[in-house]
Scaffold this motif. Structure first.
Motif, short mmCIF file in Angstrom:
data_model
loop_
_atom_site.label_atom_id
_atom_site.label_comp_id
_atom_site.label_asym_id
_atom_site.label_seq_id
_atom_site.Cartn_x
_atom_site.Cartn_y
_atom_site.Cartn_z
N GLU A 94 0.82 -1.20 0.00
CA GLU A 94 0.00 0.00 0.00
C GLU A 94 0.86 1.26 0.00
O GLU A 94 0.49 2.27 -0.63
N THR A 95 1.98 1.22 0.67
CA THR A 95 2.89 2.37 0.65
C THR A 95 3.41 2.63 -0.75
O THR A 95 3.49 3.79 -1.22
N LEU A 96 3.81 1.59 -1.45
CA LEU A 96 4.30 1.74 -2.81
C LEU A 96 3.21 2.26 -3.75
O LEU A 96 3.47 3.15 -4.59
N GLY A 106 -1.79 6.17 5.61
CA GLY A 106 -3.07 5.69 6.11
C GLY A 106 -3.47 4.33 5.54
O GLY A 106 -3.92 3.43 6.28
N ASP A 107 -3.29 4.15 4.22
CA ASP A 107 -3.67 2.87 3.61
C ASP A 107 -2.80 1.72 4.13
O ASP A 107 -3.29 0.59 4.33
N ALA A 108 -1.51 2.00 4.34
CA ALA A 108 -0.63 0.96 4.88
C ALA A 108 -1.05 0.58 6.30
O ALA A 108 -1.04 -0.61 6.69
N TRP A 109 -1.43 1.59 7.08
CA TRP A 109 -1.88 1.35 8.45
C TRP A 109 -3.15 0.49 8.44
O TRP A 109 -3.28 -0.48 9.20
N HIS A 110 -4.09 0.83 7.61
CA HIS A 110 -5.34 0.08 7.55
C HIS A 110 -5.13 -1.35 7.05
O HIS A 110 -5.82 -2.27 7.49
N SER A 111 -4.20 -1.54 6.11
CA SER A 111 -3.92 -2.90 5.63
C SER A 111 -3.35 -3.77 6.73
O SER A 111 -3.72 -4.94 6.88
N THR A 112 -2.46 -3.19 7.54
CA THR A 112 -1.91 -3.95 8.66
C THR A 112 -2.99 -4.31 9.67
O THR A 112 -3.04 -5.44 10.18
N ALA A 113 -3.89 -3.37 9.96
CA ALA A 113 -4.98 -3.65 10.90
C ALA A 113 -5.91 -4.73 10.36
O ALA A 113 -6.40 -5.58 11.12
N LEU A 114 -6.16 -4.70 9.04
CA LEU A 114 -7.04 -5.70 8.46
C LEU A 114 -6.44 -7.10 8.55
O LEU A 114 -7.14 -8.07 8.92
N LYS A 147 0.81 6.93 -6.78
CA LYS A 147 -0.32 7.83 -7.01
C LYS A 147 0.05 9.29 -6.78
O LYS A 147 -0.47 10.18 -7.47
N THR A 148 0.90 9.56 -5.83
CA THR A 148 1.23 10.94 -5.49
C THR A 148 2.54 11.39 -6.11
O THR A 148 3.05 12.47 -5.77
N SER A 149 3.11 10.60 -6.98
CA SER A 149 4.38 11.00 -7.60
C SER A 149 4.20 12.18 -8.54
O SER A 149 5.12 12.98 -8.73
N ILE A 180 -0.50 11.78 2.95
CA ILE A 180 -0.60 11.07 4.23
C ILE A 180 -1.60 9.93 4.12
O ILE A 180 -1.36 8.81 4.61
N SER A 181 -2.73 10.19 3.47
CA SER A 181 -3.76 9.17 3.36
C SER A 181 -3.32 8.01 2.46
O SER A 181 -3.55 6.84 2.79
N GLU A 182 -2.68 8.33 1.32
CA GLU A 182 -2.32 7.30 0.36
C GLU A 182 -1.10 6.50 0.80
O GLU A 182 -1.03 5.27 0.60
N ILE A 183 -0.12 7.18 1.38
CA ILE A 183 1.13 6.50 1.71
C ILE A 183 1.10 5.89 3.11
O ILE A 183 1.51 4.74 3.32
#
Length: 230
Positions: free
Chosen positions: A129-131, A152-160, A136-138, A147-150
């Motif tokens: 998700e970080t990649l 937040g999504d990685a954080w949510h994937s780990t929680a899932l 997307k933000t490049s 913050i959300s794309e790099i």
């Protein structure tokens, strides 16, 4: 031949003749009574389905050892072929050892620990998700979007991923506890350590689910926000 000699030399004469004749008649009557009693016993035995005693065998004759051994062997065979089901054995004829319950309890505890500490699978999902967020933000994007794309999504994937491990720990722990209620009964009660480990796995699973849900919905720690620039 002397004409004074009697024609039947075996027939007693004189005063002893009546006594001998009475003895012979008594013996003949006893033999007749025995033959009649034997015939009645034989007929009664045949009527009841029992094998009749062969003629000439005495009523007090000793039983044949070979027949006794055959009778004992038949009795044992009938016991072995009976439909009796031993509760100590399951349908396949093997004793239930409780191995499935013990393995499930240990697996539940291990899954609960992984749900709380994280796993390699969660790390890989977060890096992916970080990649994707960096790609997307490049081309440009706001700080909040980065913050959300790099992050937040990685954080949510780990929680899932951690939540999935917690759910597995919960289900496997419940299976370990209720396993003796299903299938073939075991002759021995479930060991105490199996119940304790399964209960610990269930507790870790519930705790992991709560923490994972809080992380996924940003209830425990919220995502950082970008400061406004003047």
């Amino acid at each position: 031949m002397n004409p004074g000699t009697p024609k039947n030399p075996t027939t007693p004469t004189g005063s002893a003749a009546p006594a001998v004749l009475d003895a012979e008649e008594t013996a003949a009557e006893e033999n007749t009574a025995k033959d009649a009693a034997h015939s009645l016993d034989k007929g009664a035995a045949e009527a009841e389905g029992e094998p009749a005693v062969a003629d000439g065998a005495g009523a007090g004759s000793a039983p044949d050892p070979a027949q006794d051994r055959d009778a004992d062997a038949g009795f044992k065979d009938s016991d072995d072929d009976s439909d009796f089901t031993d509760p100590d054995f399951d349908e396949s004829g093997k004793e239930s050892s409780g191995l499935a319950s013990a393995a499930a309890a240990v697996a539940a505890a291990g899954l609960g620990v992984v749900a709380l500490s994280g796993s390699w699978t969660g790390k890989v999902a977060a890096e992916r998700e970080t990649l994707i967020g960096q790609i997307k933000t490049s081309g440009g994007g706001t700080a909040a979007q980065q913050i959300s794309e790099i992050y937040g999504d990685a954080w949510h994937s780990t929680a899932l991923v951690n939540g999935l491990f917690a759910l597995l720990a919960l289900l496997v722990g419940i299976f370990a506890l209720v396993r003796p209620a299903f299938g073939a009964p075991s002759p021995h009660p479930q060991p105490g350590w199996v119940r304790a480990v399964a209960t610990a796995g269930i507790a870790l699973g519930v705790l992991g689910l709560v923490i994972s849900a809080g992380m996924y919905f940003d209830l425990i720690v919220a995502l950082p926000t970008a400061g406004t620039t003047k």
